[in-house]
Design an enzyme around this catalytic site. Structure first.
Site, short mmCIF file in Angstrom:
data_model
loop_
_atom_site.label_atom_id
_atom_site.label_comp_id
_atom_site.label_asym_id
_atom_site.label_seq_id
_atom_site.Cartn_x
_atom_site.Cartn_y
_atom_site.Cartn_z
N ASP B 56 0.79 -1.24 0.00
CA ASP B 56 0.00 0.00 0.00
C ASP B 56 0.81 1.28 0.00
OD1 ASP B 56 0.59 -1.11 2.35
OD2 ASP B 56 -1.28 -0.65 3.36
N GLU B 79 9.29 -10.97 -1.83
CA GLU B 79 10.30 -9.92 -1.95
C GLU B 79 11.72 -10.46 -1.99
OE1 GLU B 79 7.73 -9.76 0.12
OE2 GLU B 79 6.67 -7.88 -0.29
N HIS B 144 -0.04 0.06 10.18
CA HIS B 144 0.38 -1.32 9.94
C HIS B 144 1.76 -1.26 9.27
CE1 HIS B 144 -1.65 0.09 6.35
NE2 HIS B 144 -1.05 -0.84 5.65
N HIS B 145 2.51 -2.35 9.44
CA HIS B 145 3.92 -2.43 9.01
C HIS B 145 4.85 -1.56 9.86
CE1 HIS B 145 1.89 -4.23 5.73
NE2 HIS B 145 2.07 -3.35 4.80
N GLY B 447 26.54 -17.11 -1.03
CA GLY B 447 26.12 -18.50 -0.86
C GLY B 447 24.77 -18.70 -0.18
N ASP B 477 17.43 -30.12 -5.15
CA ASP B 477 16.04 -30.21 -4.70
C ASP B 477 15.85 -29.39 -3.41
OD1 ASP B 477 17.70 -32.03 -3.41
OD2 ASP B 477 16.22 -33.64 -3.32
N ASN B 504 18.87 -35.40 -5.05
CA ASN B 504 19.61 -36.39 -4.26
C ASN B 504 19.14 -36.38 -2.81
OD1 ASN B 504 20.62 -33.92 -3.75
ND2 ASN B 504 22.70 -34.36 -4.39
N GLY B 506 17.91 -34.22 -0.41
CA GLY B 506 18.30 -33.44 0.75
C GLY B 506 19.37 -32.42 0.48
N GLU B 510 23.96 -29.06 -1.02
CA GLU B 510 24.08 -27.68 -0.62
C GLU B 510 25.04 -27.58 0.55
OE1 GLU B 510 23.54 -26.03 -2.84
OE2 GLU B 510 21.97 -27.05 -3.91
#
Lengths: 601, 601
Positions: B56, B79, B144-145, B447, B477, B504, B506, B510
């Site tokens: 808004d 975002e 708000h926010h 990273g 994945d 693979n 899991g 990573e």
């Protein structure tokens, strides 16, 4: 049950003992790893779930979590959702806190909006960040997840600086000798002040052994005791005003009655005195919405006229835990003069214009109840509007907002946890009385769209712990897209929420289309195959999805026993008209629009 | 082509003109709304896409964006993904910047990890936050926010304080008279220093009219000119060292050669001198990997032995734009003494131990090329290892990491944009030579897992603008689950990336499973129906998904013309063994493990 004074004194004794403990060097006590010390404290606070993601600086601690007998690792899809889940967990699991674990830099920053929301709405959440070893913190190599630049200047403290804006205290653990007292300090702040705290745990200290002696003394959740002289004075003042008002008094309950743990004190007050009671949106379900002296939701000029009249014409308003944000007050349209208001807060009291800092409501309310007890007969004569929701008769089969909310209102059961996304859902549900012992969860002040999805995950875990009933989510299609992956975590853990996806093709419902840009493309979103979603996220056998496009279809579904029994996770796509919105949202949007007005081109 | 000095002087002239302009009060010039002034500057910077979400406090500005003839609103799902997309766009769209628009508080904080990543990796991104009106900023109502609390203290500046940690400059627009110069200041910082900048746009100023006079003077992207005397001295020093090294010189190219826009200068240098050239991981594709004097990737002790020997034994190393982070240097295992190194940076030069602040490489490199030109015959005699990737012969049909990367290497085409997620993908692809004019995109320093999904969206838009070929993503994945919804934005806009999902089971890939917790449950993730995903996200007709479980299946798919033509968005789920990882990742994990060691229980 002990008196407030005795409990409060006991809390003070415990606090002092901890202080003494931290000043003494204890030898011979059972040693405990710092990571396990933290977990032991969380167990004492009845934490059963930890949210977050693994990352290379928190893996050592995660081993301890995974091996802990009573605290389970949830494993979220991303850190923002994990923070939302910790927030939802803390809201439903009274007398406990939410915990989110992230890694250094990348993880903690992804969570920060979730933490800020908990700060804004006063929810006790502990944010643990696994960080590089204390040696690396000193030598500052350009590790991954750092803000390295070509000149080798690395802002290791940038994340702490960011966190300071959105937490009430921080413990930067760097020394085993102060680790226990630092952990206790931030946890005490978290539970007594009901806001997020931040703790960094370096890789090399997780397994360092310290004394476990302090664990014998529980952390105190009671605020510091009120000064008895000031308290007595305040009670006299309140009694005087109530007398002057000739018992034409109403009680208005708001967010902090829930957050600062005075539900039972408020309940005593309202039942003993018989004063009519109303609730602000953020206080919805703080008191039972079926209580015969409960009149519904007061939200300034957006209130139903009858409620508005009754609240604003009362001679005296006892306001408990108020939080006067725009969406919680009908855009600041309270018509209640200060001269007719008494405000009870967690750490202060206001009687008309007089402020009494340090006089908190937890102790004060029972004393007020005891004092005002006598006036109940007269108070009970003040009429209270009926808080009911009538399903309108409409001559079409379209699922209108006006029809939808009263209709699902009939579907609710006692002890349901009802989560409503900011916008259409949070405004739509305001007018609907929720059943006995149900819990209403919404983020009305912070208003971060997508929040409910993570929050529902945490709320559903807490509901299980608390012996509550079903967890039911109302979310718009636009909002669900922000945080959708967390549905797979619900599936993974066998949670069985009912998810109503209000499909009206865009951000209509999430405030903005009604605030501005009704016909604008930026409020459109792409249409997903909502009924295929749970299957893709891993839930072919343990989920069920539905689309309803008419009133009849929705009614039939709600009346189906197997649906109502919620034996699987269920998603209901509810097709609703694009430009429809609940009464309260339309009125709020008109008010916001005025203050937000853009100069015309 | 103008000489470096002339361009640099022209830039200085433009800068001074802008300064004069801001000091003069111009009347009679064409007035322009502040929001449109900003858009006009972005158009001059060749920005064609704006990422973000409506909220808004940014809707008024969004109207202007939607009506703008050359800048399109993308409309992301959340975002963080929007910030990632802006980052990916900026990396591929050279001489432009990425732009992300969020709303006050909730929106901007959700984006902050994406902005911090751009800060860390030196990517020019403008973050615009739509904020409450200047009046509301003064009176500070509990909107708000906001971080409202019971005591009405509202930290309107908390978000700015947070942003200051992750941006090089901030413009808090509050006054129409300084709006244009403030916008120009942060945009100039953004383009010359290649890092994020932050700008707040209050609702009531978006349509305020200001002079458009300044727009006639373009913003300068050139850094301030080098001091000619110092520069001449530095060139002499370099020439002397090259002579002493008897042309046994190698060039090492890194991230900042790309970020600070000296690709063409570097290309001139390497082709004119004939010195062997190597690249750090973050500099991959800064120079053509097919160039006959290019030897591959140098990454400290993780390098292929032949490359390691050649680089570390050279008598002199010209290091261009180096960024010595852990993952970019084989965990700080460079074996190159400072006495044999010359470092070229955007704003300084180092010759052995001598620092020359203010001597930037953009101007310096062409002069060095001109001076060293003569030595090419000898330089060309220094041998360079062949940079090729051989597909190993394995006696099974399992898709191993060792086989996968060289095999997909054959699939790449000139001008492909290749995006690799941190972990398995970024390490796996290091050893694969990429084709002529291809662009390698990876977040090796920051990273943040999941980053590539948003980044691919931005990169694909930029690729379209730049006349590049296909955009190809490699993601695990686990990582894809963090940011998965952004695939629907690709679908909405008709982008056609090829997405390889390395399944693979899991977070193996990573980094974390190989770093710690190989058998731990916290590294497991739930298995999604990956081939059903694009259909659910709205792409039944415009997408195609595949699962491949054997080498033969994958090879057949890669050899299919319609697949390679990328006429639709395509997702390939590649089933790979759980405990397999590329050579470089295993070695990196071993090195990290040593420094990160947890004390045993």
């Amino acid at each position: 049950m002990s008196t407030p004074q005795a409990s409060s004194l006991q809390a003070e004794v415990d606090r002092l003992r901890l202080q003494v403990e931290s000043l003494q060097v204890k030898d011979g006590s059972e040693p405990i790893a710092i990571g396990n010390y933290l977990l032991a404290r969380l167990e004492q606070l009845k934490v059963t779930k930890m949210f977050g993601l693994p990352g290379d600086f928190n893996l050592g601690f995660l081993d301890l979590v995974e091996d802990h007998p009573t605290i389970d690792w949830v494993g979220n899809c991303n850190e923002l959702n994990a923070a939302y889940a910790a927030d939802g967990y803390a809201r439903v699991k009274e007398h406990s806190i939410g915990v989110v674990l992230t890694t250094f830099g990348v993880g903690e920053l992804s969570a920060i909006n979730g933490i800020a929301g908990a700060f804004s709405e006063m929810v006790p959440v502990l944010h643990i960040a696994g960080v590089p070893s204390t040696t690396q913190q000193k030598t500052k190599p350009m590790l991954h997840h750092t803000l390295g630049d070509g000149r080798q200047v690395i802002l290791y403290d940038a994340y702490i600086k960011a966190a300071e804006n959105f937490s009430i205290s921080q413990a930067i653990i760097t020394d085993k000798n102060t680790a226990a007292s630092e952990i206790d300090r931030v946890l005490t702040d978290c539970i007594t002040r009901a806001r997020p705290v931040y703790l960094t745990l370096p890789t090399n200290l997780v397994y360092e052994k310290i004394s476990s002696e302090r664990l014998k003394i529980p952390l105190s959740r009671l605020p510091p005791p009120n000064d008895p002289d000031v308290e007595a004075f305040v009670i006299d003042e309140i009694a005087k005003l109530v007398e002057e008002a000739a018992d034409d008094v109403i009680i208005l309950v708001d967010a902090c009655a829930i957050r600062h743990d005075v539900r039972s004190e408020v309940n005593e007050l309202i039942t003993k005195t018989g004063f009519p009671v109303y609730s602000a949106p953020m206080g919805k379900t703080a008191v039972s919405e079926n209580y015969q002296r409960y009149g519904g939701i007061y939200v300034g000029s957006i209130s139903h006229p009858d409620i508005k009249e009754k609240v604003e014409s009362a001679k005296l308003i006892l306001s408990i835990g108020c939080l006067k944000s725009d969406f919680n007050t009908g855009n600041f349209t309270y018509s209640i003069p200060t001269s007719r208001t008494i405000e009870f807060h967690s750490d202060n009291t206001k009687v008309q214009y007089a402020a009494f800092p340090g006089i908190g409501m937890k102790e004060l309310l029972p004393l007020v109840t005891a004092r005002l007890h006598a006036c109940s007969a007269v108070a009970r004569a003040v009429p209270v509007p009926d808080f009911t929701a009538v399903i309108p008769q409409e001559d079409n089969n379209v699922i209108s907002q006006a029809w939808f909310w009263p209709r699902v209102g009939r579907f609710f059961q006692p002890k349901d946890v009802i989560v409503a996304e900011t916008g259409t859902s949070s405004f739509g549900i305001l007018d609907i009385p929720l059943p006995e012992k149900s819990v209403f969860v919404s983020q009305i002040l912070w208003g971060s769209i997508g929040w409910t999805v993570g929050s529902t995950l945490g709320a559903a875990f807490a509901a299980r712990d608390m012996g509550l009933n079903r967890t039911i989510l109302f979310v718009g299609d636009g909002s669900l897209q922000l945080t959708v992956q967390e549905l797979s975590v619900m599936l993974k853990h066998g949670l069985r929420p009912i998810i109503f996806v209000l499909n009206n093709s865009g951000y209509t419902i999430e405030a903005s289309r009604f605030l501005h840009g009704k016909e604008r493309k930026y409020n459109d979103i792409s249409n997903w195959n909502w009924t295929g979603l749970l299957g893709v996220l891993g839930g072919t056998d343990v989920s069920k999805s539905y689309t309803v496009t008419t009133k009849d279809e929705l009614s039939a579904l709600l009346d189906t026993q197997s649906f109502a029994d919620a034996g699987k996770i269920q998603l209901v796509e509810v097709m609703m008209p694009k430009f429809d919105a609940p009464r309260a949202l339309v009125q709020q949007a008109e008010l916001s629009g005025k203050t937000n007005a853009y100069v015309a081109i």
